[in-house]
Design a protein around this motif. Structure first.
Motif, PDB file in Angstrom:
ATOM      1  N   HIS A 181      28.874  25.868  35.300  1.00 46.80           N
ATOM      2  CA  HIS A 181      28.604  27.307  35.239  1.00 46.80           C
ATOM      3  C   HIS A 181      29.711  28.011  36.025  1.00 46.80           C
ATOM      4  CE1 HIS A 181      25.524  30.726  36.309  1.00 46.80           C
ATOM      5  NE2 HIS A 181      26.757  31.194  36.222  1.00 46.80           N
ATOM      6  N   VAL A 182      30.468  28.868  35.356  1.00 45.91           N
ATOM      7  CA  VAL A 182      31.577  29.583  36.001  1.00 45.91           C
ATOM      8  C   VAL A 182      31.360  31.079  35.837  1.00 45.91           C
ATOM      9  CG1 VAL A 182      34.039  30.078  35.873  1.00 45.91           C
ATOM     10  CG2 VAL A 182      33.253  27.720  35.754  1.00 45.91           C
ATOM     11  N   HIS A 183      31.499  31.820  36.925  1.00 50.35           N
ATOM     12  CA  HIS A 183      31.307  33.271  36.894  1.00 50.35           C
ATOM     13  C   HIS A 183      32.651  33.974  36.872  1.00 50.35           C
ATOM     14  CE1 HIS A 183      30.055  37.314  37.985  1.00 50.35           C
ATOM     15  NE2 HIS A 183      28.821  36.958  37.672  1.00 50.35           N
ATOM     16  N   GLY A 184      32.820  34.947  35.959  1.00 52.03           N
ATOM     17  CA  GLY A 184      34.097  35.629  35.782  1.00 52.03           C
ATOM     18  C   GLY A 184      34.316  36.830  36.673  1.00 52.03           C
ATOM     19  N   GLY A 185      33.388  37.112  37.574  1.00 52.97           N
ATOM     20  CA  GLY A 185      33.522  38.294  38.418  1.00 52.97           C
ATOM     21  C   GLY A 185      34.428  38.117  39.614  1.00 52.97           C
ATOM     22  N   PHE A 186      34.875  36.872  39.861  1.00 57.87           N
ATOM     23  CA  PHE A 186      35.737  36.597  41.012  1.00 57.87           C
ATOM     24  C   PHE A 186      36.770  35.527  40.657  1.00 57.87           C
ATOM     25  CE2 PHE A 186      37.071  34.079  44.584  1.00 57.87           C
ATOM     26  CZ  PHE A 186      37.310  34.992  45.599  1.00 57.87           C
ATOM     27  N   PHE A 187      38.022  35.799  40.969  1.00 55.63           N
ATOM     28  CA  PHE A 187      39.095  34.809  40.868  1.00 55.63           C
ATOM     29  C   PHE A 187      39.902  34.824  42.168  1.00 55.63           C
ATOM     30  CE2 PHE A 187      38.402  36.116  36.521  1.00 55.63           C
ATOM     31  CZ  PHE A 187      38.695  35.019  35.721  1.00 55.63           C
ATOM     32  N   TYR A 188      40.257  33.652  42.648  1.00 56.09           N
ATOM     33  CA  TYR A 188      41.361  33.510  43.604  1.00 56.09           C
ATOM     34  C   TYR A 188      42.454  32.768  42.851  1.00 56.09           C
ATOM     35  CZ  TYR A 188      44.401  31.399  47.076  1.00 56.09           C
ATOM     36  OH  TYR A 188      45.515  30.989  47.754  1.00 56.09           O
TER      37      TYR A 188
END
Length: 205
Positions: free
Chosen positions: A148-155
């Motif tokens: 499960h990966v959430h697209g609201g945060f990237f580093y």
């Protein structure tokens, strides 16, 4: 290494949201620069806010763009598939424009700066209810469990690996239906399952 925030703001309403977001970042004693990805016609509007370090114009023009049919595919999914080409800093944090910062960010930056892989997102390793309850079926078709990966945060840290990662994401875009991914948001592809498959394949999460 240079560190800063990079937000997708394709429309004046999103620029306005970014102003509010930057205000909360500053209130938590973070002075890192902030840059935006914008439409060319919004450049003066964004510049007049006096908040942003760099304004990067969004100019899509390739075969993948032509495959994008919904507004979400064009203005959220597509720019995310090309993030590695837009990055203004050596280390970048990218969040949705409607996010607000509620605490000091130093520990966050320190944690991600010391991680092995140059791209990090939030999520869960195992969540069978994710992707509208179809992640088990997608994983079976893909041949490997997909987190499960959430697209609201990237580093994202600039690194040669990024080219491999984002090229693979583009490949998944074209194979979206072959893997049984659900077009569950206004009838179009969604970015999160694409990034999740790339994480499973390339990072082993």
């Amino acid at each position: 290494m240079s560190q800063g925030y990079f937000f997708i703001a394709l429309g004046k309403q999103y620029i306005d949201e970014c102003v509010l977001l930057v205000d909360t970042i500053r209130k938590n004693n973070d002075s890192r620069p902030v840059s935006l990805l914008i439409h060319e016609e919004d450049a003066e509007y964004a510049k007049d806010k006096g908040y942003f370090d760099k304004l990067i114009e969004f100019k899509p023009d390739d075969e993948l763009w032509k495959e994008c049919k919904t507004s979400f595919e064009k203005y959220c999914l597509y720019p995310r598939l090309y993030l590695n080409e837009y990055l203004p800093y050596e280390e970048n944090i990218i969040v949705d424009s409607d996010v607000l910062c509620q605490s000091n960010t130093e520990r966050l930056w320190l944690y991600f700066s010391t991680q092995q892989y140059p791209i990090r997102m939030l999520g869960r390793k195992y969540d069978p209810s994710w992707h509208w309850g179809h992640i088990t079926e997608v994983s079976n078709k893909y041949g490997k469990w997909i987190p499960h990966v959430h697209g609201g945060f990237f580093y994202i840290r600039k690194n040669d690996f990024l080219n491999t990662f984002f090229e693979y994401c583009k490949d998944v875009f074209y194979k979206y239906d072959d893997y049984g991914c659900i077009r569950g948001f206004r009838g179009g592809r969604v970015d999160e399952i694409i990034f999740a498959i790339a994480h499973s394949h390339l990072i082993g999460i």
